[in-house]
Design a protein around this motif. Structure first.
Motif, PDB file in Angstrom:
ATOM      1  N   ILE A 174       0.854  -1.132   0.267  1.00  0.00           N
ATOM      2  CA  ILE A 174      -0.283   0.053  -0.144  1.00  0.00           C
ATOM      3  C   ILE A 174       0.819   0.859   0.113  1.00  0.00           C
ATOM      4  O   ILE A 174       0.571   1.792  -0.773  1.00  0.00           O
ATOM      5  CB  ILE A 174      -1.263   0.001   1.157  1.00  0.00           C
ATOM      6  CG1 ILE A 174      -2.018  -0.958   0.953  1.00  0.00           C
ATOM      7  CG2 ILE A 174      -1.210   1.596   1.171  1.00  0.00           C
ATOM      8  CD1 ILE A 174      -3.243  -1.598   2.421  1.00  0.00           C
ATOM      9  N   LYS A 175       1.983   1.277   0.704  1.00  0.00           N
ATOM     10  CA  LYS A 175       3.148   2.009   0.141  1.00  0.00           C
ATOM     11  C   LYS A 175       3.736   3.299  -0.446  1.00  0.00           C
ATOM     12  O   LYS A 175       3.697   3.766  -1.180  1.00  0.00           O
ATOM     13  CB  LYS A 175       3.982   1.861   1.855  1.00  0.00           C
ATOM     14  CG  LYS A 175       3.511   1.958   2.901  1.00  0.00           C
ATOM     15  CD  LYS A 175       4.857   2.305   3.740  1.00  0.00           C
ATOM     16  CE  LYS A 175       4.887   2.340   5.735  1.00  0.00           C
ATOM     17  NZ  LYS A 175       5.852   2.111   6.195  1.00  0.00           N
ATOM     18  N   ILE A 176       3.602   1.376  -1.119  1.00  0.00           N
ATOM     19  CA  ILE A 176       4.360   1.979  -2.536  1.00  0.00           C
ATOM     20  C   ILE A 176       3.567   2.209  -3.493  1.00  0.00           C
ATOM     21  O   ILE A 176       3.405   3.124  -4.628  1.00  0.00           O
ATOM     22  CB  ILE A 176       4.524   0.533  -2.807  1.00  0.00           C
ATOM     23  CG1 ILE A 176       5.860   0.165  -2.025  1.00  0.00           C
ATOM     24  CG2 ILE A 176       5.498   0.551  -4.602  1.00  0.00           C
ATOM     25  CD1 ILE A 176       7.470   1.009  -2.693  1.00  0.00           C
ATOM     26  N   LEU A 177       2.122   1.670  -4.190  1.00  0.00           N
ATOM     27  CA  LEU A 177       0.844   2.084  -4.515  1.00  0.00           C
ATOM     28  C   LEU A 177       0.661   3.856  -4.275  1.00  0.00           C
ATOM     29  O   LEU A 177       0.451   4.233  -4.734  1.00  0.00           O
ATOM     30  CB  LEU A 177       0.252   0.812  -4.675  1.00  0.00           C
ATOM     31  CG  LEU A 177       0.141  -0.281  -5.088  1.00  0.00           C
ATOM     32  CD1 LEU A 177      -0.743  -1.184  -4.880  1.00  0.00           C
ATOM     33  CD2 LEU A 177       0.628   0.118  -6.484  1.00  0.00           C
ATOM     34  N   ASP A 178       0.544   4.163  -2.649  1.00  0.00           N
ATOM     35  CA  ASP A 178       0.586   5.194  -2.806  1.00  0.00           C
ATOM     36  C   ASP A 178       1.249   5.822  -3.107  1.00  0.00           C
ATOM     37  O   ASP A 178       0.852   7.381  -3.722  1.00  0.00           O
ATOM     38  CB  ASP A 178      -0.069   5.456  -1.319  1.00  0.00           C
ATOM     39  CG  ASP A 178      -1.074   4.901   0.096  1.00  0.00           C
ATOM     40  OD1 ASP A 178      -1.789   5.201  -0.992  1.00  0.00           O
ATOM     41  OD2 ASP A 178      -1.072   4.701   0.838  1.00  0.00           O
ATOM     42  N   MET A 179       2.458   5.771  -3.337  1.00  0.00           N
ATOM     43  CA  MET A 179       3.190   6.890  -3.850  1.00  0.00           C
ATOM     44  C   MET A 179       3.647   7.190  -5.017  1.00  0.00           C
ATOM     45  O   MET A 179       3.687   7.647  -5.727  1.00  0.00           O
ATOM     46  CB  MET A 179       4.569   6.063  -3.273  1.00  0.00           C
ATOM     47  CG  MET A 179       5.412   7.391  -3.348  1.00  0.00           C
ATOM     48  SD  MET A 179       7.515   6.073  -3.119  1.00  0.00           S
ATOM     49  CE  MET A 179       7.808   4.990  -4.884  1.00  0.00           C
ATOM     50  N   ILE A 180       3.167   5.670  -6.223  1.00  0.00           N
ATOM     51  CA  ILE A 180       3.135   5.694  -6.666  1.00  0.00           C
ATOM     52  C   ILE A 180       1.639   6.916  -7.650  1.00  0.00           C
ATOM     53  O   ILE A 180       1.474   8.098  -8.711  1.00  0.00           O
ATOM     54  CB  ILE A 180       2.917   4.319  -8.240  1.00  0.00           C
ATOM     55  CG1 ILE A 180       3.754   3.276  -7.544  1.00  0.00           C
ATOM     56  CG2 ILE A 180       2.361   4.919  -9.748  1.00  0.00           C
ATOM     57  CD1 ILE A 180       4.024   2.699  -7.984  1.00  0.00           C
ATOM     58  N   LYS A 181       0.512   6.707  -6.246  1.00  0.00           N
ATOM     59  CA  LYS A 181      -0.786   7.340  -7.030  1.00  0.00           C
ATOM     60  C   LYS A 181      -0.519   8.707  -6.573  1.00  0.00           C
ATOM     61  O   LYS A 181      -1.015   9.971  -7.636  1.00  0.00           O
ATOM     62  CB  LYS A 181      -1.627   6.690  -6.056  1.00  0.00           C
ATOM     63  CG  LYS A 181      -3.398   7.590  -6.530  1.00  0.00           C
ATOM     64  CD  LYS A 181      -4.113   6.445  -7.015  1.00  0.00           C
ATOM     65  CE  LYS A 181      -5.463   6.850  -7.383  1.00  0.00           C
ATOM     66  NZ  LYS A 181      -6.071   5.832  -7.830  1.00  0.00           N
ATOM     67  N   LYS A 182       0.311   9.470  -5.925  1.00  0.00           N
ATOM     68  CA  LYS A 182       0.355  10.426  -5.681  1.00  0.00           C
ATOM     69  C   LYS A 182       1.574  11.397  -6.759  1.00  0.00           C
ATOM     70  O   LYS A 182       1.220  12.550  -6.558  1.00  0.00           O
ATOM     71  CB  LYS A 182       1.251  10.896  -4.347  1.00  0.00           C
ATOM     72  CG  LYS A 182       0.958  11.792  -3.554  1.00  0.00           C
ATOM     73  CD  LYS A 182       1.575  11.570  -2.307  1.00  0.00           C
ATOM     74  CE  LYS A 182       2.438  13.285  -2.181  1.00  0.00           C
ATOM     75  NZ  LYS A 182       3.451  12.521  -0.837  1.00  0.00           N
ATOM     76  N   LEU A 183       2.173  10.149  -7.294  1.00  0.00           N
ATOM     77  CA  LEU A 183       3.155  10.800  -8.412  1.00  0.00           C
ATOM     78  C   LEU A 183       2.719  11.090  -9.438  1.00  0.00           C
ATOM     79  O   LEU A 183       2.363  12.143 -10.550  1.00  0.00           O
ATOM     80  CB  LEU A 183       4.078   9.845  -8.866  1.00  0.00           C
ATOM     81  CG  LEU A 183       5.226  10.049  -7.279  1.00  0.00           C
ATOM     82  CD1 LEU A 183       6.429   9.248  -7.509  1.00  0.00           C
ATOM     83  CD2 LEU A 183       6.088  11.322  -7.874  1.00  0.00           C
TER      84      LEU A 183
END
Lengths: 327, 243
Positions: free
Chosen positions: B163-172
């Motif tokens: 979730i942390k990684i996907l959250d980060m990609i989403k934010k970018l």
């Protein structure tokens, strides 16, 4: 972290200077402090000064050239192939050089054999690299082609040695690796070529900081990663051939110098460059000192001494910091 | 919208992709889904230029700067996080010994932005799978890539790290810094993070759909060949295998 690395470079520099001192001034009769002091006198025509100028300095220069070249070539190949076992002779150079040397002993009575070794090294590495293919280049292919050529040519060398028993002793002795004299390429020219290649390598080396990334990663501006690999491989073939010209075939240095350097300073190639070349030169200078003094007045072939001191030093580092090489 | 049209790929005599058409939404997360062997990684390799198709009439990625992160990668030893990420600065110029001040600043910015500043001097061997993946994303961002191709970027991670990684990609993507093209296996994760979906069937047919169009019984059956039960609680859609 950065300070530690610069500190490592300084230590290795002092190690190098120490080994240079031993190689040039120390002999069977001691550490040669008086010889060292005398060497600063100008116009000294004593016997000592002549020995220094004609024998010791040229030997030390060749040791440095061979050490630096092998260490750098090994570093390039290990990085490009991502294989810690890669060594400078992988590209078929050792056998090519060996064949050149053996043939020169056979036909020219060992005059200038290192030059023939150099020629053999250049020819065999070119052959291996072109068999590995420039367009569909792969490092695995290179290693396997190099291996095959090494085996084929080694068999050829053994045949020649066995069939010429009267010359087999000198062939084996020379093949063990020595800092040698040759009249075709003077020390000045050797040094000139050496500095050109060294300068070239110094410019290129930071590129390895990018090539250390996994090769599966793709960036659109980098289309020809293979080009860099081939470039570094050709460069290492040149360096290794030059080391043959200076010292014949010296195994092992090309594997252990880069690996020990990595254990000392990590994988920032800008620091690794210096640690690596100082270490490579130090190892061979020190081995030369031992080969002259250990059982004076006999000289042990340099290649054997390199193996004798290289293996324990390497195992020592492996047990201390070998983790860094694990996958 | 990035369009790819009339794409053909054959392996020997076997036709793999025939007249395939697909499009990617810019500054969104485009998720590639499908069973094993359908060609998810193959299509990624075509899009990134690693694999040359036999024919393609329109290839919208040609002018884009891309970054492809394979599923499994090895890390060089004896480097700290900052050094590892800075490797990318040695990418373009032939001769470069020192980082410029501007590059150092960009490096610091990215490290702060991805929340790596507390571990920037830690050696790479000590990082968790999630932290390692963040360093790779940092490399991609510093390379200046606009389109990120990520092959299962969250495999081998626990749920929190996924979730942390996907959250980060989403934010970018929301900050319009990147377009992401991601292979995922978990349909529910895909549903909650994906904006646009590319489904590949075992027969190598490709369907490009929005979220509503993709998470239907028929579509999923089409792609995976098995029945799914889809529950909509008004807020989001849940997918279960129907036994």
């Amino acid at each position: 972290m950065r300070k530690n690395k610069i500190f490592s470079i300084v230590i290795l520099l002092f190690l190098f200077l120490g080994c240079f001192y031993l190689s040039v001034f120390a002999g069977h009769d001691g550490f040669g402090v008086d010889l060292f002091l005398k060497s600063f006198q100008l116009n000294d025509r004593s016997e000592d000064a002549v020995i220094l100028e004609l024998i010791r300095y040229p030997r030390a220069i060749k040791a440095i050239v061979a050490g630096v070249c092998l260490a750098l070539a090994g570093l390039f190949l290990q990085t490009v192939s991502k294989n810690p076992l890669a060594e400078p002779y992988i590209t078929g150079i050792s056998s090519g050089a060996g064949l050149g040397i053996v043939l020169s002993v056979l036909f020219f009575n060992s005059a200038n054999y290192s030059f023939f070794g150099f020629l053999g090294a250049m020819v065999s590495s070119l052959l291996v690299i072109s068999f590995a293919g420039f367009r569909k280049f792969s490092i695995t292919k290179l290693i396997l082609v190099g291996l095959s050529i090494n085996i084929f040519v080694s068999a050829l060398i053994s045949m020649i040695i066995l069939m010429n028993s009267e010359k087999s002793y000198s062939m084996l002795y020379i093949l063990s690796g020595n800092l040698t004299e040759n009249n075709l390429v003077s020390d000045k020219h050797l040094l000139l070529i050496f500095f050109v290649i060294l300068l070239f390598s110094a410019f290129l080396i930071p590129k390895l900081n990018f090539l250390r990334l996994d090769e599966g990663m793709v960036f659109s501006s980098v289309k020809h990663k293979n080009m860099y690999s081939i470039f570094f491989i050709i460069c290492s073939a040149l360096l290794t051939s030059l080391s043959v010209l200076a010292a014949g075939i010296l195994g092992f240095i090309g594997i252990i110098a880069p690996l020990i350097s990595k254990m000392i300073v990590g994988q920032d190639f800008r620091y690794l460059f210096f640690v690596n070349i100082f270490l490579g030169a130090s190892l061979i200078l020190f081995a030369d000192f031992l080969s002259r003094t250990l059982i004076y007045p006999m000289q042990i072939p340099l290649g054997l001494v390199v193996a004798f001191i290289g293996a324990p030093v390497f195992v020592f580092f492996l047990t201390k910091k070998g983790d860094i090489l694990n996958d | 919208m990035i369009d790819i049209k009339n794409l053909y790929l054959t392996f020997g005599d076997n036709i793999f992709f025939e007249d395939v058409e697909l499009s990617l939404r810019e500054h969104k997360i485009n998720v590639i889904l499908g069973p094993n062997g359908a060609g998810k990684t193959t299509i990624l390799k075509i899009l990134t230029g690693i694999l040359k198709p036999d024919k393609v009439s329109e290839f919208g990625l040609i002018s884009k700067k891309i970054f492809y992160l394979p599923q499994k990668i090895s890390y060089p030893k004896g480097l700290d996080v900052e050094e590892y990420i800075s490797s990318v600065f040695f990418k373009d110029s032939m001769v470069k010994w020192f980082l410029t001040k501007e590059e150092k600043n960009r490096l610091d910015d990215i490290i702060n932005k991805l929340g790596l500043s507390h571990i920037k001097n830690l050696s790479m061997e000590k990082l968790s799978a999630g932290e390692l993946q963040k360093t790779n994303i940092a490399i991609g961002l510093l390379s200046g890539a606009e389109v990120f191709f990520l092959d299962e970027p969250t495999s081998n991670m626990d749920l929190i790290n996924q979730i942390k990684i996907l959250d980060m990609i989403k934010k970018l993507t929301e900050q319009k810094e990147i377009t992401a093209v991601v292979i995922l296996h978990d349909l529910n994760l895909a549903e909650s993070y994906g904006d646009y979906f590319i489904g590949i069937t075992k027969e190598h047919k490709i369907f490009c759909k929005s979220k509503e169009g993709f998470f239907t019984k028929d579509m999923l059956k089409n792609i995976y060949g098995i029945n799914f039960r889809i529950t909509d609680d008004g807020e989001r859609v849940y997918v279960r295998v129907d036994k």
